[in-house]
Each structure stands twice: as C-alpha cells, then as structure tokens.
Design a protein around this motif. Structure first.
Motif, PDB file in Angstrom:
ATOM      1  N   UNK A 151       0.834  -1.212   0.080  1.00  0.00           N
ATOM      2  CA  UNK A 151      -0.160  -0.081   0.127  1.00  0.00           C
ATOM      3  C   UNK A 151       0.711   1.316  -0.100  1.00  0.00           C
ATOM      4  N   UNK A 152       1.973   1.379   0.588  1.00  0.00           N
ATOM      5  CA  UNK A 152       2.543   2.501   1.026  1.00  0.00           C
ATOM      6  C   UNK A 152       4.210   2.404   0.092  1.00  0.00           C
ATOM      7  N   UNK A 153       4.751   1.187  -0.387  1.00  0.00           N
ATOM      8  CA  UNK A 153       5.771   1.173  -0.898  1.00  0.00           C
ATOM      9  C   UNK A 153       7.149   1.390  -0.017  1.00  0.00           C
ATOM     10  N   UNK A 154       6.660   1.210   1.336  1.00  0.00           N
ATOM     11  CA  UNK A 154       7.786   1.199   2.163  1.00  0.00           C
ATOM     12  C   UNK A 154       7.780   0.287   3.510  1.00  0.00           C
ATOM     13  N   UNK A 155       8.303  -0.430   4.054  1.00  0.00           N
ATOM     14  CA  UNK A 155       8.169  -1.393   5.165  1.00  0.00           C
ATOM     15  C   UNK A 155       7.603  -0.530   6.448  1.00  0.00           C
ATOM     16  N   UNK A 156       7.066  -0.924   7.134  1.00  0.00           N
ATOM     17  CA  UNK A 156       6.552  -0.313   8.331  1.00  0.00           C
ATOM     18  C   UNK A 156       7.611   0.380   9.159  1.00  0.00           C
ATOM     19  N   UNK A 157       8.789  -0.138   9.149  1.00  0.00           N
ATOM     20  CA  UNK A 157       9.938   0.204  10.138  1.00  0.00           C
ATOM     21  C   UNK A 157      10.530   1.748   9.374  1.00  0.00           C
ATOM     22  N   UNK A 158      10.608   1.559   8.109  1.00  0.00           N
ATOM     23  CA  UNK A 158      11.100   2.615   7.152  1.00  0.00           C
ATOM     24  C   UNK A 158      10.096   3.711   7.107  1.00  0.00           C
ATOM     25  N   UNK A 159       9.070   3.663   7.084  1.00  0.00           N
ATOM     26  CA  UNK A 159       7.921   4.534   6.816  1.00  0.00           C
ATOM     27  C   UNK A 159       7.935   5.300   8.231  1.00  0.00           C
ATOM     28  N   UNK A 160       7.717   4.729   9.146  1.00  0.00           N
ATOM     29  CA  UNK A 160       7.577   5.202  10.703  1.00  0.00           C
ATOM     30  C   UNK A 160       8.922   6.102  11.033  1.00  0.00           C
ATOM     31  N   UNK A 161      10.074   5.483  10.782  1.00  0.00           N
ATOM     32  CA  UNK A 161      11.309   6.318  10.734  1.00  0.00           C
ATOM     33  C   UNK A 161      11.213   7.595  10.033  1.00  0.00           C
ATOM     34  N   UNK A 162      10.830   7.529   8.978  1.00  0.00           N
ATOM     35  CA  UNK A 162      10.541   8.787   7.930  1.00  0.00           C
ATOM     36  C   UNK A 162       9.746   9.877   8.508  1.00  0.00           C
ATOM     37  N   UNK A 163       8.705   9.292   9.143  1.00  0.00           N
ATOM     38  CA  UNK A 163       7.641  10.258   9.849  1.00  0.00           C
ATOM     39  C   UNK A 163       8.274  10.879  10.934  1.00  0.00           C
ATOM     40  N   UNK A 164       9.133  10.163  11.858  1.00  0.00           N
ATOM     41  CA  UNK A 164       9.588  10.533  13.026  1.00  0.00           C
ATOM     42  C   UNK A 164      10.900  11.680  12.797  1.00  0.00           C
ATOM     43  N   UNK A 165      11.426  11.428  11.920  1.00  0.00           N
ATOM     44  CA  UNK A 165      12.737  12.275  11.475  1.00  0.00           C
ATOM     45  C   UNK A 165      12.259  13.588  10.625  1.00  0.00           C
ATOM     46  N   UNK A 166      11.084  13.323  10.065  1.00  0.00           N
ATOM     47  CA  UNK A 166      10.513  14.590   9.416  1.00  0.00           C
ATOM     48  C   UNK A 166      10.013  15.530  10.358  1.00  0.00           C
ATOM     49  N   UNK A 167       9.140  15.074  11.508  1.00  0.00           N
ATOM     50  CA  UNK A 167       8.585  15.663  12.722  1.00  0.00           C
ATOM     51  C   UNK A 167       9.779  16.278  13.436  1.00  0.00           C
ATOM     52  N   UNK A 168      10.942  15.403  13.688  1.00  0.00           N
ATOM     53  CA  UNK A 168      12.172  15.902  14.542  1.00  0.00           C
ATOM     54  C   UNK A 168      12.456  17.166  13.785  1.00  0.00           C
ATOM     55  N   UNK A 169      12.859  17.422  12.520  1.00  0.00           N
ATOM     56  CA  UNK A 169      13.301  18.225  11.692  1.00  0.00           C
ATOM     57  C   UNK A 169      12.533  19.635  12.046  1.00  0.00           C
ATOM     58  N   UNK A 170      11.012  19.432  12.034  1.00  0.00           N
ATOM     59  CA  UNK A 170      10.392  20.798  12.247  1.00  0.00           C
ATOM     60  C   UNK A 170      10.603  20.945  13.873  1.00  0.00           C
ATOM     61  N   UNK A 171      10.447  20.266  14.841  1.00  0.00           N
ATOM     62  CA  UNK A 171      10.830  20.523  16.137  1.00  0.00           C
ATOM     63  C   UNK A 171      12.277  21.175  16.442  1.00  0.00           C
ATOM     64  N   UNK A 172      13.201  20.643  15.550  1.00  0.00           N
ATOM     65  CA  UNK A 172      14.706  21.434  15.914  1.00  0.00           C
ATOM     66  C   UNK A 172      14.513  22.845  15.328  1.00  0.00           C
ATOM     67  N   UNK A 173      13.715  22.907  14.122  1.00  0.00           N
ATOM     68  CA  UNK A 173      13.745  24.268  13.627  1.00  0.00           C
ATOM     69  C   UNK A 173      13.022  25.349  14.466  1.00  0.00           C
ATOM     70  N   UNK A 174      12.215  24.774  15.379  1.00  0.00           N
ATOM     71  CA  UNK A 174      11.565  25.586  16.613  1.00  0.00           C
ATOM     72  C   UNK A 174      12.389  25.597  17.906  1.00  0.00           C
ATOM     73  N   UNK A 175      13.591  25.251  17.778  1.00  0.00           N
ATOM     74  CA  UNK A 175      14.646  25.220  18.923  1.00  0.00           C
ATOM     75  C   UNK A 175      14.388  24.126  19.926  1.00  0.00           C
ATOM     76  N   UNK A 176      13.681  22.986  19.717  1.00  0.00           N
ATOM     77  CA  UNK A 176      13.407  22.253  20.803  1.00  0.00           C
ATOM     78  C   UNK A 176      14.767  21.593  21.261  1.00  0.00           C
ATOM     79  N   UNK A 177      14.644  21.348  22.525  1.00  0.00           N
ATOM     80  CA  UNK A 177      16.156  20.710  22.965  1.00  0.00           C
ATOM     81  C   UNK A 177      16.236  19.237  22.499  1.00  0.00           C
ATOM     82  N   UNK A 178      17.326  18.745  22.057  1.00  0.00           N
ATOM     83  CA  UNK A 178      17.640  17.468  21.293  1.00  0.00           C
ATOM     84  C   UNK A 178      16.930  16.296  22.317  1.00  0.00           C
TER      85      UNK A 178
END
Length: 323
Positions: A259-286
């Motif tokens: 359905x998605x063209x990605x394994x569940x693990x890779x899909x979840x990690x992509x969402x996590x890292x995209x969200x992390x990038x947004x949070x970092x751009x707002x200055x949220x601590x690591x």
C-alpha cells in the motif's frame, strides 16, 4: 508601510495570489491587536486592469501593472497558472515588458508555483536556485538549463529572490517573509489564525510521506497512518501496528508495503525524522525531540537523523531554528 505587489493575469491560480495576500493581511491584524500600525499594503496588478478571472472562475479587481511604480512594489510576487493559461501570459508584451523594470527596483521579488517561468523566460534567475510546483520542475529545468531548479523544496530564498513550490507553498513562503520582516512570533500566530497544521520551513519536501501513503493506501491503512502521525512517541513496531490493523504480523507487513511502498519500520522512521526536523527548527532541545518522536535515547536519535539528513541534529537546530 511595506508595499506588496502581486501580479495576476487571466487564468491565474487563485490561491497563488490570495494565499500570500491573506498572510500579509492577518499580519496587519496581529499588529493592530498589539497596538501597532499596519505594516503591509497589498495590491493586485495585471497588464490589463479591471476584473481578472482566475482559473477557478473567481475574478479579482486588479490595478494597472504599467502604472505601478517601483516604490509601490517593494515585494513583487508573480502568481502561477496551468499551462494553457501560462503560455499566452508569457507572450503578453505588457506583462513581459514591465516585470524587469519592477524587479530592478524591488527589495524582494519572486514567484509562487509556476510564476517562476516568467522570471526564467526573462533571464532574471539565470544561475540562481529556484522552486516551483513539483509537476513543473522538469519542464522548467529543461527549458531553462541556466536555472538551478530545486525539485522538492517548499520555497527557496536566494538573496532577494524568493520562489515557492505549488499553490499552498506560497503561504509558507509568505509566513517566512513575515518572520523576516517582523518576527517569528507573529508568523506563528498567523499560522494559528489560518488554522495551518504547521508553519513549514522551506527545506521541507513538497512530497508529504503521509499524503503519498494516503493516496495509495486503502481506508484501513489511511486511518492507521493518521494514528501513527499522532503517536510518534509510542512504540510502533510491526506487532503493535498489526494488532491495531487487526492483521497478523506477516499479513500486515506484506499489505503495508504493497500500500505504501515502504516497510513499516522505514515509513515510521521517515515520519519521526520529518517531525524531528520541524521540532528542531523551533529550537526544541535534542533530548525533548528524541522523546517526542519516539527515538530515545538521544544517541539513537542523533544516529538516525545524521544518517537521513547528513548533518548532526544539534548543528541543524543551530542553523535553522528561529532566533
């Protein structure tokens, strides 16, 4: 006041013009609530003044482009259009004759969506990096090889040149202009008033993994993807996701990849890292980012972030977070 001139023509994409205009208008309202004077004066201009019909059938009242003085176009933006409307506009002698004059006197100039074709056709962005709608990146790069076309970015800032991707990306770019002109707090307030999901940075891709997956996934996985996005801090292994989808582990894995063209693990990690990038751009601590996106401890988060984006998360935050 800062004068913004938005250039339109018959068949233009309405949201390319109205989206940025709304952002600047809401900025003025936010300033008024603080007891400050309006900052932006927005006008619509066309080579043929009067009612100008957009591709959606809605017309706007435009002023004469030929009568526009450089001082009235401190920010000059050109709206985009679909090909059947773009081609005749590119042949309009008034439009093509006035743009270089106004660009020369503007503090900031650019385009929304396929409006970049006007700047490229006039040689105003040779050697510069630009964004446009993802569907137009190939044709733009082919027609104008001297222009560096970013195939994914929501918007690109290259000196006083600002260009954005398709349609709603013009809103993201206008918010960045407000943050640059005024401050980030007002830009975030505008995003809230416009009920945007997030204030998106320019480097974010036009290709949302969630939207792409929802486009191809069936109803069951579309709902699951929404749940994953809202629960990135939770354990999101195959067993827990399969149970939520009422499938066996093996069946879930196979159907999710189909359905998605990605394994569940890779899909979840992509969402996590995209969200992390947004949070970092707002200055949220690591450490907080790692916890919010389910990638604790911070060392695990740092390894995954650097593997995906080629830069350490701390350095990324320092480079991109608002002052």
């Amino acid at each position: 006041m800062h004068h913004v001139a938005i250039v339109v023509y018959p068949g233009f994409e309405l949201l390319d013009a109205s989206g940025p205009a709304s952002v600047f208008n809401v900025a003025n309202r936010a300033l008024a609530q603080r007891g400050s004077s309006p900052f932006y004066d927005v006008g619509m201009f066309s080579p043929h003044p009067g009612p100008v019909r957009s591709s959606s059938g809605v017309s706007i009242e435009a002023q004469s482009l030929a009568g526009l003085q450089p001082a009235e176009a401190q920010t000059l933006l050109i709206a985009g259009a679909e090909g059947e409307h773009l081609e005749p506009a590119l042949s309009d002698p008034i439009l093509m004759g006035e743009i270089p004059r106004l660009v020369a006197g503007a503090e900031r100039f650019g385009s929304v969506c396929s409006g970049g074709f006007f700047l490229a056709a006039l040689g105003l962005v040779d050697g510069r990096r630009v964004a446009t709608h993802w569907d137009a990146t190939g044709p733009l790069a082919k027609l104008f090889p001297n222009v560096s076309v970013d195939p994914e970015a929501l918007y690109v800032v290259d000196g006083r040149l600002w260009t954005s991707g398709g349609v709603t990306c013009g809103i993201d770019m206008a918010l960045a202009m407000v943050a640059n002109d005024l401050n980030s707090t007002i830009a975030v307030e505008i995003a809230q008033r416009l009920v945007l999901y997030a204030r998106r940075p320019g480097y974010q891709s036009q290709f949302s993994p969630v939207l792409q997956a929802q486009l191809t996934a069936d109803g069951r996985f579309a709902d699951l993807i929404d749940w994953i996005r809202a629960n990135l801090h939770e354990p999101l292994d195959v067993r827990s996701l399969a149970a939520r989808a009422n499938l066996s582990d093996r069946s879930f894995h196979r159907k999710f990849v189909e359905a998605t063209g990605a394994t569940p693990a890779r899909f979840v990690e992509k969402l996590r890292l995209d969200e992390a990038r947004l949070l970092l751009s707002r200055g949220v601590p690591l450490k907080s980012v790692a916890a919010k996106v389910g990638l604790s401890p911070p060392s695990r988060f740092a390894d995954a972030f650097e593997r995906r984006f080629g830069i350490a998360p701390g350095l990324f935050r320092d480079m991109h977070s608002d002052p």
